[in-house]
Design an enzyme around this catalytic site. Structure first.
Site, PDB file in Angstrom:
ATOM      1  CD  GLU A 166      -2.829   1.236   0.240  1.00  0.00           C
ATOM      2  OE1 GLU A 166      -3.690   0.359   0.204  1.00  0.00           O
ATOM      3  OE2 GLU A 166      -2.748   2.143  -0.609  1.00  0.00           O
ATOM      4  N   GLY A 226     -24.509   9.932 -15.935  1.00  0.00           N
ATOM      5  CA  GLY A 226     -24.593  10.779 -14.744  1.00  0.00           C
ATOM      6  C   GLY A 226     -23.992  10.067 -13.543  1.00  0.00           C
ATOM      7  CB  SER A 246      -5.124   1.045  -2.817  1.00  0.00           C
ATOM      8  OG  SER A 246      -5.331   0.920  -1.467  1.00  0.00           O
ATOM      9  CG  ASP A 272     -22.476   5.414 -11.781  1.00  0.00           C
ATOM     10  OD1 ASP A 272     -21.510   4.941 -11.146  1.00  0.00           O
ATOM     11  OD2 ASP A 272     -22.361   5.892 -12.932  1.00  0.00           O
ATOM     12  CG  ASP A 288      -0.952   4.760  -1.012  1.00  0.00           C
ATOM     13  OD1 ASP A 288      -1.616   4.306  -1.961  1.00  0.00           O
ATOM     14  OD2 ASP A 288      -1.252   4.559   0.179  1.00  0.00           O
ATOM     15  CG  ASP A 324     -21.341   9.839 -17.099  1.00  0.00           C
ATOM     16  OD1 ASP A 324     -21.117   9.154 -16.079  1.00  0.00           O
ATOM     17  OD2 ASP A 324     -22.479  10.049 -17.565  1.00  0.00           O
ATOM     18  CB  ILE A 325     -17.426   5.532 -15.921  1.00  0.00           C
ATOM     19  CG1 ILE A 325     -16.116   6.328 -15.831  1.00  0.00           C
ATOM     20  CG2 ILE A 325     -17.164   4.067 -16.272  1.00  0.00           C
ATOM     21  CD1 ILE A 325     -15.372   6.497 -17.134  1.00  0.00           C
TER      22      ILE A 325
END
Ligand SMILES: *[C@@H]1O[C@H](CO)[C@@H](O)[C@H](O)[C@H]1NC(C)=O
Ligand SMILES: *[C@@H]1O[C@H](CO)[C@@H](O)[C@H](O)[C@H]1NC(C)=O
Ligand SMILES: *[C@@H]1O[C@H](CO)[C@@H](O)[C@H](O)[C@H]1NC(C)=O
Ligand SMILES: *[C@@H]1O[C@H](CO)[C@@H](O)[C@H](O)[C@H]1NC(C)=O
Ligand SMILES: *[C@@H]1O[C@H](CO)[C@@H](O)[C@H](O)[C@H]1NC(C)=O
Ligand SMILES: *[C@@H]1O[C@H](CO)[C@@H](O)[C@H](O)[C@H]1NC(C)=O
Ligand SMILES: *[C@@H]1O[C@H](CO)[C@@H](O)[C@H](O)[C@H]1NC(C)=O
Ligand SMILES: *[C@@H]1O[C@H](CO)[C@@H](O)[C@H](O)[C@H]1NC(C)=O
Length: 595
Positions: free
Chosen positions: A297, A573, A512, A575, A301, A554-555
């Site tokens: 992690e 839109g 992550s 979701d 990052d 937008d996906i």
């Protein structure tokens, strides 16, 4: 504080202060039992020293919230008017009668002002007291509980009381009824192999969401270059002198390996070779460097956050957690839950990074409401300082542990089968990031999304979320809280990121990955604003749900199965799968420079 001074003070135990005469202890918080996965193994030894934090009431929080919403609304005259450390501390401070009565009560238990420590705003008071004294103060019994999965033991209770006269003055005492185990939000590579990569190496070119050509390899593995291509950020180099900075948080002994960062830079961003981040330890956090201790992690990052935004100065905070209970411990243990330690630390700094990425979370219901509420308010305070906070939405779809999980029973004793929201992503004062995969982008199937049971839907997302719910109709009625804060807010790629770990390239997936990816775009937006002499963006959501939604991709495909259901669908839109969409840096930059 030395243990002995507690006992000296106690031996002088004064008469009960007048305010407490006749004020009976009343239960402040209680839970039915420790959550599943914890076993009670015995009574806490009387002399075991507990470190407990009292959260004092914050009567001016509504003023802080009002300021936060004004200063983060591009249409408001106060847009960008962020508050100083002193101004925020004043808005978090308890009332003087609260301080008086709490001190009086502490003194009645032999705890003078020298026996407690306070946060810089004065809103948290930390006590270190033997279990025997804590049991008297809170009219309860403390036990040792073992966490079955890790084998670690902690001292906790299932209920505690305060004299009723103190209830309006003290919001909570923790860790008492808290059995939270925050987790890093990343999956390892073997999970990645089950994911829906198209592996479409046959095609010579891919078209990115902003219409540009994208390297076909970006459909198999994500690199810094892929993110810049996909999110229309190629060719933008931030300044290293604009005053802008990016911060990355780490918990749970996640160590960012310096050598791996250099190896990653050599491979992915040679210009950054030799550069470094600033490491800050909070509450005993460490950053150990043995290659075998490199955290997946933490490495992910810092490599993506600092690699994308080089040469922006970076800070990596490692916040220590609670050490497990060891039977013959005689020194006070540091048993605070980490989020509040980090927020207290940050709010006491004069300058704080304008963007912060956090990829840790836990099931909302395992965090006591009172604690989640206080931590969420601290996030509002950090937003009021002008910092954008980004959190991952979780990796279990609408549940917490993946598609087939049937472990979607709430821990309140009911046998309901419900979706389980994640905290801190469910806090309305942070920006929550979901994950996508492939080009063209679709929702990654693990991406967390849903509706808080703790926090009501904030007005900034009212019209977008209502529109989604109208389309959803009765599907899943009763399995989610339609009036709760809905998340994620936005999303970014989150599958098969190339990360160096212990000298070797690995593939890592999870929200992550998406969180530092989105945070690095925000960092560059803040850089553009600061270079233009404007303020930092601060809390992002009012802008994102406002005019910025047109600068997001937008996906509209994919879903987030979980709790043995197909989950929600991504759609036109907003979701609860991909939020408003993925960033278009070029468009966002134009927008943030125009407000
Ligand atoms: C948002 O867009 C509308 C219409 O294009 C414009 O009138 C308004 O000024 C914009 N608001 C902000 C805060 O930029
Ligand atoms: C807050 O910061 C000041 C100045 O750096 C420091 O002296 C003080 O000890 C800090 N307070 C706490 C509670 O950490
Ligand atoms: C900023 O960049 C310049 C030129 O690349 C370099 O000389 C300088 O050391 C950098 N400063 C910081 C604070 O990184
Ligand atoms: C980065 O800082 C750490 C800690 O000070 C140090 O051990 C490491 O060598 C530094 N790396 C570079 C490339 O300067
Ligand atoms: C338990 O939680 C579920 C889901 O949040 C809720 O529907 C139910 O009413 C709760 N039951 C009790 C007894 O609180
Ligand atoms: C649903 O959310 C609302 C608003 O936050 C809250 O008051 C209510 O308790 C929640 N319901 C359940 C069953 O958790
Ligand atoms: C990472 O994924 C890519 C694309 O699927 C693959 O070619 C590569 O071998 C993987 N690397 C590891 C270490 O698994
Ligand atoms: C998701 O889309 C599929 C296919 O169109 C549809 O069958 C399903 O009902 C949708 N689910 C939800 C929760 O909207």
């Amino acid at each position: 504080m030395k243990l002995s001074s507690v006992w000296v003070a106690l031996s002088l135990s004064p008469l009960l202060a007048s305010a407490f005469r006749g004020s009976q202890p009343a239960i402040k918080e209680s839970i039915r039992s420790a959550p599943q996965g914890w076993t009670r193994t015995g009574r806490a030894p009387a002399d075991h020293v507990l470190s407990l934090k009292l959260a004092l009431a914050q009567p001016k929080f509504s003023d802080l919230e009002k300021h936060l919403l004004a200063s983060s609304d591009p249409a408001h005259p106060k847009y960008g008017a962020h508050l100083s450390k002193e101004e925020v501390h004043a808005l978090l401070a308890p009332a003087s009668d609260t301080l008086d009565i709490v001190h009086e009560w502490l003194e009645s238990h032999g705890l003078g002002k020298e026996s407690v420590t306070k946060s810089a705003a004065g809103d948290w008071v930390t006590l270190r007291v033997p279990a025997k004294v804590a049991e008297e103060m809170f009219n309860t019994q403390f036990h040792i509980y073992r966490h079955d999965e890790s084998g670690d033991s902690f001292v906790r209770t299932t209920s505690y009381s305060l004299p009723s006269v103190l209830h309006p003055h003290i919001d909570l005492v923790q860790p008492t009824t808290m059995y939270t185990r925050i987790k890093p939000l990343r999956s390892t590579l073997h999970y990645s192999t089950e994911l829906e990569l198209t592996m479409d190496t046959a095609s010579d070119t891919l078209t990115g969401p902003s219409g540009n050509a994208v390297d076909p390899s970006c459909n198999n593995q994500i690199t810094l270059s892929c993110l810049k291509q996909l999110y229309n950020a190629e060719g933008y180099t931030p300044s290293n002198t604009s005053g802008n900075a990016l911060g990355i948080t780490a918990y749970l002994e996640q160590y960012a390996n310096y050598a791996d960062l250099q190896t990653f830079y050599q491979s992915q961003n040679p210009a950054a070779v030799g550069s470094n981040f600033t490491y800050v330890s909070i509450n005993g956090g460490q950053n150990l460097q043995d290659p075998s201790q490199a955290g997946v992690e933490a490495n992910l990052d810092v490599q993506y956050g600092f690699g994308m935004t080089y040469p922006t100065p970076g800070t990596f905070w490692s916040t220590g957690g609670e050490p497990p209970f060891t039977p013959d411990e005689f020194e006070p243990t540091n048993s605070n839950e980490p989020y509040s330690d980090w927020t207290d630390y940050l709010l006491n700094q004069t300058n704080i990074p304008q963007t912060v990425s956090t990829s840790y979370a836990d099931s909302e219901e395992t965090v006591p409401f009172s604690y989640a509420d206080r931590v969420c308010k601290s996030f509002a305070a950090i937003g009021a300082r002008g910092t954008s906070l980004l959190f991952g939405s979780g990796d279990g779809g609408v549940g917490i542990t993946g598609p087939a999980s049937t472990a979607c029973t709430p821990n309140n004793g009911s046998d309901a089968h419900v979706f389980l929201p994640m905290f801190p992503g469910s806090c309305p004062y942070v920006t929550t990031v979901g994950a996508t995969v492939n080009v063209p982008e679709v929702a990654a199937s693990f991406t967390g999304g849903g509706f808080s049971n703790y926090f009501a839907r904030p007005s900034y997302q009212d019209s977008d979320v209502s529109a989604y719910l109208q389309g959803l109709g009765d599907t899943y009625a009763g399995m989610y809280n339609a009036s709760g804060r809905a998340y994620p807010d936005v999303s970014a790629q989150g599958v098969n990121f190339l990360v160096y770990i212990a000298g070797k390239p690995e593939n890592v997936s999870g929200t992550s990955c998406a969180t530092p990816a989105f945070a690095s775009i925000v960092t560059m937006l803040n850089d553009a604003r600061l270079q233009a002499g404007k303020s930092s963006l601060g809390f992002l959501n009012p802008m994102l749900y406002g005019n910025a939604s047109a600068a997001l991709n937008d996906i509209t495909a994919g879903s987030n199965p979980g709790c043995a259901t197909a989950g929600f669908n991504a759609t036109t839109g907003w979701d609860p799968v991909t939020g408003l969409g993925t960033p278009d840096f070029g468009k966002l930059k134009d927008l943030v420079l125009s407000s």
